[in-house]
Design an enzyme around this catalytic site. Structure first.
Site, short mmCIF file in Angstrom:
data_model
loop_
_atom_site.label_atom_id
_atom_site.label_comp_id
_atom_site.label_asym_id
_atom_site.label_seq_id
_atom_site.Cartn_x
_atom_site.Cartn_y
_atom_site.Cartn_z
N GLN A 32 30.81 42.25 35.88
CA GLN A 32 30.46 41.43 35.02
C GLN A 32 31.98 40.77 34.57
OE1 GLN A 32 27.93 39.51 34.53
NE2 GLN A 32 26.48 40.95 35.71
N SER A 33 33.06 40.84 35.41
CA SER A 33 34.21 40.28 35.24
C SER A 33 34.27 38.78 35.03
CB SER A 33 35.21 40.73 35.89
OG SER A 33 36.36 39.90 35.77
#
Length: 340
Positions: free
Chosen positions: A83-84
């Site tokens: 989920q960067s």
């Protein structure tokens, strides 16, 4: 001190909508003021830089993309968690500039993509998933593998470190600090404190160095969301040292004021506890400000706790830099049962 000479910015691609707004948070200020006073709280809305609310990452990638183009690269390779925010921003920047994007992602994925990962895939980025142990132990080799992979197919790749946090990426917040201080002047005040979340160190490094270059007396504090204070003390210095090497501007490291609050990390990176989720809900309901539980929510919660303790009671104006990350909120939807 920094040995002053006219700053010569490296190549830059204009991607962000700048300047971003500076807004007062007067309901938050009123609620968290103490009998002994306290600062007026402001928010620098860097979540509004554009490209699907890509936040602080877009400022850095303006300079990264500029250098990649200058080197004749047609592919961007970078890394981060599933989920960067940085990976999502890189995916969108690559799509906007017509460049391939390869993401090296930490963690395993099953099911339907959500949040940032969904945006990565919508933008056409290639994704490769690695277990955390392999990711951390072999990251350099993974970059080499994918760089060679694209070279064998006739492409030239530019490798971007975590969060674009290095001596090139921090140019984004050297320029950003100049903009922020100009915003404050336009609103008739000089900030005593500037606060941001710190997760890869680059935003804090750019703000710290930028304020020093511009002669500001503002105290920049990074609220850590992972690792520890010692790590960020070292990482910020490394980024500034790298900047000095790349730019040719000498820096007296002994004069740097690097301030880290690591008291609100909680259980670990991207893991928050109920008080953080409640602070996120409070910011949204009081100010219409949307935070995330990985970066801005943790930092804002920490700031509210410090305000309650009276840490900033002798300060008149404090600026919280909203670095974005709202897409990271939605995979945490199950942590808001108190809203039902």
């Amino acid at each position: 001190m920094v040995t002053q000479k006219p700053l010569s910015y490296p190549p830059r691609v204009n991607l962000a909508h700048l300047p971003t707004p500076l807004q007062p948070l007067d309901r938050i200020t009123e609620k968290f003021s103490t009998p002994h006073g306290g600062p007026r709280i402001w928010v620098k809305r860097d979540d509004l830089t554009e490209t699907a609310m890509s936040g602080n990452k877009l400022r850095k990638l303006e300079f990264v993309a500029g250098e990649a183009r200058a080197q004749g690269c047609d592919t961007l390779i970078t890394c981060g968690g599933v989920q960067s925010n940085h990976c999502r921003t890189t995916a969108l920047v690559g799509a906007r500039l017509g460049m391939r994007v390869q993401l090296i992602l930490r963690g395993e994925f099953e099911g339907i993509p959500d949040g940032n990962l969904l945006v990565d895939q919508l933008a056409g980025a290639a994704t490769a998933f690695y277990p955390p142990r392999e990711y951390f132990s072999d990251l350099e080799k993974l970059f080499e593998h994918w760089r060679d992979f694209y070279a064998e197919r006739g492409h030239k790749a530019f490798c971007i470190p975590t969060g674009a946090s290095d001596g090139l990426g921090i140019w984004g917040y050297i320029a950003g600090s100049e903009e922020l201080l100009a915003n404050c002047r336009d609103r008739g005040f000089v900030p005593e404190h500037i606060v941001c979340a710190t997760g890869s160190g680059g935003t804090q490094a750019g703000l710290t160095l930028g304020c020093q270059l511009l002669g500001s007396t503002a105290r920049v504090t990074g609220y850590a969301v992972c690792d520890n204070a010692e790590y960020f003390q070292q990482k910020v210095r490394e980024d500034i040292r790298h900047w000095s090497s790349l730019s040719g501007n000498a820096v007296d490291e002994s004069a740097l004021s690097i301030n880290v609050n690591a008291d609100y990390i909680g259980p670990g990176y991207a893991i928050a506890e109920e008080p953080v989720y409640r602070a996120i809900a409070e910011a949204a309901s009081l100010e219409g400000l949307l935070l995330d539980p990985v970066y801005t929510g943790k930092a804002f919660y920490g700031l509210l706790q410090e305000l309650h303790k009276g840490t900033y009671r002798d300060c008149q104006n404090l600026v919280f830099v909203h670095t974005g990350g709202q897409f990271g909120l939605f995979p945490h939807r199950e942590n808001f049962p108190f809203l039902l």
